[in-house]
Design an enzyme around this catalytic site. Sequence first.
Site, mmCIF file in Angstrom:
data_model
loop_
_atom_site.group_PDB
_atom_site.id
_atom_site.type_symbol
_atom_site.label_atom_id
_atom_site.label_comp_id
_atom_site.label_asym_id
_atom_site.label_seq_id
_atom_site.Cartn_x
_atom_site.Cartn_y
_atom_site.Cartn_z
ATOM 1 N N LYS A 134 -6.337 -15.609 32.854
ATOM 2 C CA LYS A 134 -5.933 -15.741 34.108
ATOM 3 C C LYS A 134 -4.671 -14.586 34.361
ATOM 4 O O LYS A 134 -3.515 -14.949 34.802
ATOM 5 C CB LYS A 134 -5.329 -16.925 34.450
ATOM 6 C CG LYS A 134 -4.982 -17.571 35.961
ATOM 7 C CD LYS A 134 -6.308 -17.283 36.898
ATOM 8 C CE LYS A 134 -6.052 -17.512 38.296
ATOM 9 N NZ LYS A 134 -7.080 -17.604 39.161
ATOM 10 N N ASP A 172 -16.181 -27.827 27.625
ATOM 11 C CA ASP A 172 -16.994 -28.849 28.034
ATOM 12 C C ASP A 172 -17.963 -28.431 29.055
ATOM 13 O O ASP A 172 -19.225 -28.986 29.045
ATOM 14 C CB ASP A 172 -16.034 -29.925 29.066
ATOM 15 C CG ASP A 172 -15.363 -30.889 28.290
ATOM 16 O OD1 ASP A 172 -15.418 -30.897 26.853
ATOM 17 O OD2 ASP A 172 -15.301 -31.877 28.653
ATOM 18 N N TYR A 231 -0.592 -26.772 25.220
ATOM 19 C CA TYR A 231 -0.502 -28.030 24.642
ATOM 20 C C TYR A 231 0.476 -28.333 23.597
ATOM 21 O O TYR A 231 0.948 -29.319 23.277
ATOM 22 C CB TYR A 231 -2.032 -28.063 23.752
ATOM 23 C CG TYR A 231 -3.087 -28.667 24.222
ATOM 24 C CD1 TYR A 231 -3.667 -27.892 25.551
ATOM 25 C CD2 TYR A 231 -3.744 -29.578 23.888
ATOM 26 C CE1 TYR A 231 -4.763 -28.292 25.978
ATOM 27 C CE2 TYR A 231 -4.879 -30.111 24.386
ATOM 28 C CZ TYR A 231 -5.263 -29.322 25.675
ATOM 29 O OH TYR A 231 -6.783 -29.876 25.997
ATOM 30 N N ASP A 236 -11.365 -18.582 36.271
ATOM 31 C CA ASP A 236 -12.357 -19.330 37.471
ATOM 32 C C ASP A 236 -13.477 -18.412 37.774
ATOM 33 O O ASP A 236 -14.513 -19.254 38.015
ATOM 34 C CB ASP A 236 -11.343 -19.323 38.751
ATOM 35 C CG ASP A 236 -10.701 -17.813 39.140
ATOM 36 O OD1 ASP A 236 -10.541 -17.070 38.279
ATOM 37 O OD2 ASP A 236 -10.029 -17.493 40.155
ATOM 38 N N ASP A 295 -10.498 -25.568 26.610
ATOM 39 C CA ASP A 295 -10.843 -27.127 26.740
ATOM 40 C C ASP A 295 -11.900 -27.214 27.743
ATOM 41 O O ASP A 295 -12.950 -28.038 27.824
ATOM 42 C CB ASP A 295 -9.418 -27.764 26.788
ATOM 43 C CG ASP A 295 -9.751 -29.321 26.920
ATOM 44 O OD1 ASP A 295 -10.491 -29.763 26.332
ATOM 45 O OD2 ASP A 295 -9.205 -29.944 27.923
HETATM 46 C C1 IPM Z 1 -10.770 -31.900 22.960
HETATM 47 C C2 IPM Z 1 -10.325 -33.016 23.686
HETATM 48 C C3 IPM Z 1 -8.810 -33.019 23.203
HETATM 49 C C4 IPM Z 1 -8.218 -31.656 23.698
HETATM 50 C C5 IPM Z 1 -8.077 -34.390 23.615
HETATM 51 C C6 IPM Z 1 -8.515 -35.550 23.191
HETATM 52 C C7 IPM Z 1 -6.658 -34.009 23.196
HETATM 53 O O1 IPM Z 1 -10.444 -32.926 24.834
HETATM 54 O O2 IPM Z 1 -10.981 -31.543 21.685
HETATM 55 O O3 IPM Z 1 -11.479 -30.909 23.642
HETATM 56 O O4 IPM Z 1 -7.766 -31.664 24.909
HETATM 57 O O5 IPM Z 1 -8.258 -30.738 22.865
HETATM 58 MG MG MG Z 2 -11.841 -31.431 25.490
#
Ligand code: IPM
Ligand code: MG
Length: 358
Positions: A186, A246, A138, A218, A242
């Site tokens: 990884k 999710d 990032y 993975d 990230d």
């Molecule tokens: C998160 C989001 C952010 C990230 C984006 C919006 C930049 O997906 O906080 O997980 O990738 O960190």
């Molecule tokens: Mg995210």
Amino acid sequence: MPHNIAVLGGDGIGPEVTAEAVKVLQSTGIDFNFDHALIGGAAYDDGGHPLPASTLDLCRASDAVLLGAVGGPKWDNVQPITLRPEVGALLPLRSELNLYANVRPAKTLRPLMMASPLKGDRALVDLIVIRELTGGIYFGTPRERRDNGNTAVDTCLYSRHEVERIAERAFAVARTRKRELVSVDKANVLETSRLWREVVNEMAAKNTDVSVSHMLVDNCAMQLIRDPQQFDVILTENMFGDIISDEASMITGSLGLLPSASLSDARPSGQVFGLYEPIHGSAPDIAGQGRANPIAAILSAAMMLRYSFDDDASATRIEEAVESALNCGLRTADIYEKGCRLVSTTEMGDAIADKLRQ
Ligand code: IPM
Ligand code: MG
């Protein structure tokens, strides 16, 4: 002395849900002072930049930050990309405030477990992803186009110090739970992952009260679906975190209800500076209609008490008040099911605040 909280409502439903979090904090009986500032698209419209210097200054002068959400279709085409709310506000906020430790709990709320895409008991997860938040791909440089735009470069870079400090946080969190840490990388391909694993192993040797294992990312993605209960604390780098966070949050069936914390180091006072925000976005389609679910923002406020103000008891009281409101059948539109009572954003906040006062 009151706790000074910077409140950054942001865009879409951000201000509405944050207002409910403030309401709930005010009903705890703890002394707070709240200061509001603009961020994201709202700040861009106001003054041309999604992260104004005054907002950053307010955050620096505060003990903790409550953030709503940023972004929306209105600003999707803002040029350059560094002025877009996500890239221009969130990422610099993280690096400027040194919020390197992102704590993302994925815990199933029992009254809502039917909403999980996994069957039966597999939906009952209670894990925490500790994601490194200010390094890796990032932020690494160079990050550029070459060859007349036909080649693109991103750089994944980690230094020992960055791995050590996030791993330290993960060990500390593991110690408050089952003392089991899975470090995800990884290492079969990436040099940064090999350094990551080396450092985590060295620290594991010094922290023998926590059992540490390693998993390739993975495989972790697969194991999270196959048997999510095997996980308690997952430690991982920025981009893997990230993605994995999710996935983990979806398993709970309550993606829209989960909070998060982004932590820096402890200040001389001993307080850990942190930013607290729902993991959901700004949901511009339902903004301003009183339909947003404030629970993720309210649970983020609970995390603030736990991590910045070392007040586990009050944090737990808020979490119990949320469960109790759900157990009473109160539902905002996003989680509504037959037989429950449909309530607005403010009604949900009021109900949770009332339970806290009882
Ligand atoms: C998160 C989001 C952010 C990230 C984006 C919006 C930049 O997906 O906080 O997980 O990738 O960190
Ligand atoms: Mg995210």
